[in-house]
Write an enzyme that holds these catalytic residues in place. Structure first.
Site, PDB file in Angstrom:
ATOM      1  N   HIS B 145       0.840  -1.195   0.000  1.00 24.13           N
ATOM      2  CA  HIS B 145       0.000   0.000   0.000  1.00 24.13           C
ATOM      3  C   HIS B 145       0.882   1.255   0.000  1.00 24.13           C
ATOM      4  CE1 HIS B 145      -3.390   2.579   1.540  1.00 24.13           C
ATOM      5  NE2 HIS B 145      -2.378   3.208   2.096  1.00 24.13           N
ATOM      6  N   GLU B 146       1.903   1.247   0.836  1.00 20.30           N
ATOM      7  CA  GLU B 146       2.789   2.423   0.922  1.00 20.30           C
ATOM      8  C   GLU B 146       3.579   2.601  -0.369  1.00 20.30           C
ATOM      9  OE1 GLU B 146       2.232   4.413   3.074  1.00 20.30           O
ATOM     10  OE2 GLU B 146       1.200   3.208   4.551  1.00 20.30           O
ATOM     11  N   GLU B 229      -6.173   7.021  -1.094  1.00 19.15           N
ATOM     12  CA  GLU B 229      -6.141   5.812  -0.268  1.00 19.15           C
ATOM     13  C   GLU B 229      -6.706   4.624  -1.051  1.00 19.15           C
ATOM     14  OE1 GLU B 229      -4.646   5.289   2.595  1.00 19.15           O
ATOM     15  OE2 GLU B 229      -4.014   7.375   2.436  1.00 19.15           O
TER      16      GLU B 229
END
Lengths: 194, 468
Positions: B145-146, B229
């Site tokens: 995700h990062e 996100e």
């Protein structure tokens, strides 16, 4: 006046042709450069797999030595790993390499099953570190393969689709092979002897 | 993917402009309260200068400021080999040119963020709590995700916007505080001297604006950050090809309530889960989409591509809404074909290996396990006729309980086995509950006719609807 018009007409036509030619040449250059970029990305992705495979090859002698200290009598499995490794080291070409590596993965998997029986070995710090390294390297090979296949897919689609396929044909860009490990050797359940 | 990145860049520019305007107006109003005549333009100019200065700092040092203020320390491979390896793996999976540097924040609350100016010089920071509570697959999901943020150029935008927003908050906080402590007295004396009815009005406007500006800046920022996100979640699933890892990580992180003390308001949007809020709620002011929603979307994905993420999002939000945007999706359509075809579910080798081992172990179900004192577990096949066996390692003789009085834990369960079957709906990720309560998950690649429950050893027949 009439001849002047005709000259202008011919001149206009000439200019039109030149413009079209320039556009075509620019397009060819652009398309060629695009293909080269894709091709280099594929090569780069392959280099990444290669790095990880080499890393795995380097880890195996260490692992075999460590296991030997605790389970020296499990000769056949250890030998199998060593043999598979040397085969993988000498392999060349995408297909052959993939085959050899999947053999090696299978042999390593069997070794890891075997190790389950030796609690002393499993508690060994050195072995634990090796195991994490090996597991991570396996992951990295997997992800590098995933990325390589993505790039090959993009590249192959590019050289097969109109109109870039014309450029690809002229400059001999050929489709690249996927790095597949899903063959029979891989799927086979490891044999266990009692 | 590229479309999304380009649209992010456009948004970033608009956002920075808007925030700059807000800062200038704030400066103007504050200047007016100090000196009604020349103060306004001077204040605006000062704010503009501050903005340029902060932009420069944000570009040059934004990441180190953020890391410093969250008291993170850089690590090398020896400090946390597994974390390091996972970051390396995700770097490879995403095709990022250079591995980001890794930082650890000493905090028990599990969380993570990414920062940096460009993908080549990015940073991933995780809390020590994250390492403590998450397993390898979940950690992989979080890091993916990062890295997704890094790959989508979100980090530049986030760093820049966070510093800008921080400066707006700083300016208004300072102003309001200066009013509170003593500053007001001086101003009152001057206003009485110049007889400023308007001075009071300006002061009121300034106070109002100083209160509103940070809120507005935040709202602007958050609207964009929530979309990011979703995109990062989608890329995370794409890189790992294992949405469940990220989903269960989010679940675990959100269960750890309690906020991180050293995180200030400006930093909150950077984290994978909002560190200030223990209960997530959907609203104008939440930096992140509700976590339950994110988990739900990830869990209902039928594959691992961006198109599948979009489909799952639509299923949960209703057909109308789109999270990744039509332009992104137009580019992702080609990804979908790839996902469905060759690449559909390339799980990492280790998972495949683990499954092989599990398969193998369940095959042992019919065997009798005799633990020896030396640590070896002797596995005796049911066809074994003699009533004693020697340990292959230490040579101790063990007696084998006969089939009649077999107190072996495996046998009674075998008798209980009833035929149980599960019909697959489609060929995506599916999970179902075994009668013993254990949730079993099927991968899209799963093709065997049956599966053994890892808990109760019951064999469950898997029927493919397409084959029926």
């Amino acid at each position: 006046m009439e001849s002047g018009g005709a000259i202008l007409g011919i001149g206009g036509l000439m200019i039109g042709i030149i413009i079209v030619a320039v556009i075509i040449i620019l397009w060819v250059i652009g398309a060629y450069n695009g293909l080269i970029r894709f091709f280099n990305e594929v090569k780069n992705a392959w280099a990444q797999i290669d790095v990880q495979l080499k890393r795995r090859h380097d880890l195996i002698p260490n692992l075999v030595e460590t296991v030997k200290g605790y389970a020296g009598h499990e000769k056949s499995t250890l030998e199998e790993v060593v043999k598979a490794r040397s085969q993988a080291v000498t392999a060349s070409g995408v297909q052959e390499q993939a085959q050899a590596e999947s053999m090696l993965s299978g042999a390593l998997g069997r070794l890891m099953v075997l190790v389950e029986q030796y609690p002393d070995l499993k508690a060994n710090q050195n072995f634990l570190a090796l195991q994490e390294e090996l597991a991570s390297t396996e992951n990295k090979i997997g992800f590098a393969r995933q990325f390589y296949n993505d790039q090959v897919m993009k590249y192959n689609t590019k050289i097969q689709s109109i109109p870039t396929n014309i450029i690809a044909g002229i400059f001999n860009f050929s489709a690249q092979a996927f790095f597949e490990l899903e063959n029979k050797a891989e799927r086979e359940v490891p044999k266990v002897q009692f | 993917m590229w479309e999304a990145i380009r649209s992010n860049q456009r948004r970033s520019i608009v956002l920075i402009m808007l925030m700059g305007v807000m800062l200038v107006v704030l400066g103007f109003v504050i200047g007016m309260t100090v000196d009604p005549k020349a103060g306004g333009p001077f204040g605006a100019l000062a704010a503009l200068a501050l903005w340029f200065f902060l932009c420069l700092i944000a570009f040059a040092q934004g990441d180190s400021i953020l890391l410093l203020s969250s008291s993170a320390h850089k690590i090398e491979k020896e400090d946390a080999p597994q974390l390091w390896n996972v970051v390396e793996e995700m770097t490879i999976a995403s095709g990022l040119g250079k591995m980001p540097s890794v930082y650890i924040i000493e905090n028990d609350v599990p969380n993570a963020f990414a920062t940096g100016r460009k993908p080549e010089s990015a940073t991933v920071a995780v809390t020590s709590g994250l390492l403590k509570h998450l397993n390898r697959d979940e950690l992989q999901g979080v890091i993916a995700h990062e890295i997704g943020h890094i790959k989508n150029f979100d980090i530049r935008f986030m760093t820049l916007a966070a510093v800008l927003m921080g400066s707006i908050i700083l300016l208004s906080d300072t102003f309001l505080r200066s009013l509170w402590y003593g500053g007001a007295g001086r101003r009152r004396s001057r206003s009485s001297r110049e007889g400023g009815q308007e001075q009071i009005i300006i002061l009121a406007v300034a106070i109002l604006f100083a209160i509103l500006a940070p809120i507005m800046a935040q709202m602007l920022y958050l609207a964009c950050s929530r979309r990011r996100e979703y995109l990062a979640d989608a890329s995370g699933a794409l890189f790992t090809r294992y949405p469940e890892g990220l989903a269960s990580a989010l679940e675990k992180i959100s269960h750890h309530t309690g906020s991180m003390k050293q995180v200030n308001r400006a930093l909150a949007p950077l984290y994978i889960i909002n560190p200030l809020q223990s209960v997530s709620f959907a609203g104008l002011f939440s930096t992140h989409p509700p976590t339950e929603l994110r988990i739900k979307i990830l869990r209902s994905m039928s594959g691992a591509g961006l198109a599948e993420y979009e489909a799952a999002y639509k299923k949960i939000h209703g057909e109308k809404k789109s999270c990744l945007g039509a332009r992104t999706l137009a580019a992702a359509e080609s990804v979908k074909a790839r996902e469905a075809g060759v690449e559909r579910d390339k799980k990492s080798e280790s998972i495949t290996r683990l499954q092989e081992v599990n398969d193998l172990l369940t095959r042992f179900g019919e065997f009798l396990f005799i633990p020896c004192a030396c640590g070896v577990r002797i596995k005796v096949p049911s066809a074994f006729k003699r009533n004693s066996i020697a340990c292959p390692r230490c040579g101790t003789t063990h007696s084998i309980p006969s089939a009649g009085d077999s107190a072996n834990s495996n046998t009674p369960k075998t008798e209980e086995r009833k035929p149980f079957r599960y019909v697959r709906k489609e060929n995506g990720w599916e999970s179902f509950k075994c009668s013993c309560g254990k949730v079993i998950q099927l991968s899209p690649r799963f093709s065997a006719p049956s599966i053994d429950c890892p808990q109760c050893r019951r064999t469950i027949e898997i029927v493919n609807q397409a084959n029926r």
